[in-house]
Design a protein around this motif. Structure first.
Motif, short mmCIF file in Angstrom:
data_model
loop_
_atom_site.label_atom_id
_atom_site.label_comp_id
_atom_site.label_asym_id
_atom_site.label_seq_id
_atom_site.Cartn_x
_atom_site.Cartn_y
_atom_site.Cartn_z
N VAL A 1 -36.08 -8.64 63.61
CA VAL A 1 -35.03 -8.22 64.53
C VAL A 1 -33.76 -9.09 64.38
N PRO A 2 -33.87 -10.45 64.37
CA PRO A 2 -32.65 -11.25 64.20
C PRO A 2 -31.91 -11.00 62.89
N VAL A 3 -32.65 -10.82 61.79
CA VAL A 3 -31.99 -10.57 60.50
C VAL A 3 -31.28 -9.21 60.53
N ALA A 4 -31.92 -8.21 61.13
CA ALA A 4 -31.26 -6.91 61.25
C ALA A 4 -30.02 -6.99 62.12
N PHE A 5 -30.12 -7.73 63.24
CA PHE A 5 -28.96 -7.92 64.11
C PHE A 5 -27.80 -8.58 63.37
#
Length: 462
Positions: free
Chosen positions: A69-73
């Motif tokens: 999730v953080p990398v996609a964000f």
């Protein structure tokens, strides 16, 4: 930063997560390499579905919310952790085959619509921690370039490791000064991998020569022996040899049966390859942490190079776990990434993906035999994988601290770094690689609450 997903990306993301969930429900494939070894017992009925679901969730949750999730964000590009780790869990959870694709498709819809909504909401906050998280890209891109030097040191010792590191530094300097249009990390990785392969091949040749000399010496000793040993002395080794041979035959039989099962289901994997080929070709889905940021910058050739080197470390693991468990990797040998990044359109990518996955399933047994014979090359792959994880842990931590600094200078560093240290002493409830990004998100939420309470004045994030 926001996720701009086209209708093609939305449709194929939902189709890919739906089909991935179906494969995991059938115990044919999962994305999590740690889950795969348990699937043989699950397929045989020795592990109940609730137990298998608990194992999959325990091994995946930290990577989903702490890394995927953080990398996609922060990159605006989807990744396999956020798509396929949940599809593993949902597929295994499903008691009926028809339920799995429904749950998988629902998760795909949550990702494509939920992440877009979440990024829009985050962009309206006083402290935009998603923009701050873009600071993670520089440490990841540059530190990741030195994983070959770390792998060389792990396998061949300090001297060769230092030589590889120094050569890599000079290659990076040369690229930055005289080849400004080329990403310096790409050339740095290239020379590092070349040196690693050269050292591994030289070591393999030396090992093979040494074993051949030992065999020749043993034959010479036996020929010069005045007589054979007594039958009583021969019996124990013969019995031990027979037991070992029987054990090897049983293991080989299990592996052959597992490989045959995968070949029988080759059409399923070809469909998965087709869906992945299209999704990767849209350049809104990347195979790794580093390549997510490279793809976001539009550097597709560099992304292909990075994911190709990554595949060198993971193919042996994927092959051995596949023949041992009877379950393949959702993304195959991961070669779909460098291939589909570079193809000119989704139709060619779909065809290439289907063919590639079909070929990979049919050559599993042959690659497994080759890996078993080449000890040094196999060790090199293990060290590549470990070096990638080590360098990414360091890079993500530095990037997370940089993101904290962008949000609130020293206070941001203190919160993110403090949470990371706290996670360590608490026994790592969040996996180390994900602890930094999770710290950034928590710090961002806390700073926004403080800003709304007028206890913190946000600073502009560049």
């Amino acid at each position: 930063m926001s996720l701009h997903l086209t209708p093609l990306v939305i449709v194929f993301t939902i189709l890919a997560t739906a089909f991935a969930a179906l494969l995991s429900q059938m115990a044919l494939a999962v994305f999590n390499d740690g889950v795969r070894p348990f699937l043989l017992d699950f397929y045989r009925g020795e592990l109940a579905r609730p137990q298998m679901t608990a194992i999959a969730f325990g091994l995946s949750a930290g990577f989903i919310f702490g890394l995927g999730v953080p990398v996609a964000f922060s990159s605006g590009v989807l990744n396999p952790w956020v798509l396929f780790l949940p599809s593993d869990i949902l597929g295994i959870l499903s008691p009926r085959k028809w339920i799995a694709p429904i749950l998988g498709a629902a998760w795909g819809a949550v990702v494509v619509f939920g992440l877009s909504a979440a990024t829009t909401a985050a962009n309206s906050l006083p402290v935009n921690f998603l923009t701050a998280m873009q600071q993670m890209s520089t440490p990841i891109l540059y530190l990741f370039s030195f994983f070959p030097a770390v792998a060389v040191t792990m396998q061949f010792g300090r001297l060769r490791g230092i030589i590889t590191f120094v050569v890599s530094i000079f290659v990076m300097l040369f690229t930055m000064k005289w080849l400004p249009s080329v990403f310096p990390g790409a050339t740095t990785m290239a020379i590092g991998v070349i040196l690693l392969v050269a050292f591994a091949v030289a070591e393999e040749v030396t090992r093979a020569r040494s074993e051949r000399q030992k065999a020749q010496a043993l034959q010479a000793t036996e020929a010069a022996s005045p007589g054979a040993a007594s039958a009583e002395e021969d019996d124990p080794p013969a019995s031990a040899s027979a037991l070992a041979s029987a054990a090897d035959d049983e293991t080989s039989s299990i592996f052959a049966a597992n490989a045959a099962r995968l070949r029988r289901h080759a059409p399923y994997f070809m469909i998965m390859g087709l869906l992945l080929g299209v999704l990767v070709n849209t350049h809104m889905f990347a195979g790794g942490e580093a390549t997510s940021y490279v793809i976001a910058k539009g550097q597709f050739a560099n992304a292909a190079q990075i994911d190709f080197y990554r595949a060198l470390g993971f193919i042996p693991l994927i092959v051995t776990t596949a023949v041992a468990s009877g379950a393949f990797q959702i993304v195959g040998f991961t070669l779909i990434y460098p291939v589909a990044y570079l193809l000119p359109n989704p139709i060619l990518a779909a065809i290439a993906g289907a063919l590639l996955f079909g070929i990979e399933v049919f050559i599993l047994s042959y690659i497994a035999k080759g890996i078993a014979a080449l000890h040094t090359i196999r060790d090199a792959s293990d060290n590549i994988r470990n070096a990638i994880n080590l360098t990414l842990e360091v890079a993500i931590l530095f990037g997370s601290l940089a993101a904290g600094n962008a949000m609130a200078s020293g206070l941001g560093i203190a919160i993110v770094g403090g949470l990371y240290a706290l996670n360590e002493v608490l026994g790592r409830p969040v996996v180390r690689m994900a602890a930094g990004p999770v710290g950034v998100i928590i710090a961002g939420i806390a700073l926004n609450l403080l800003a709304y309470a007028h206890l913190f004045t946000p600073i502009p994030i560049k």
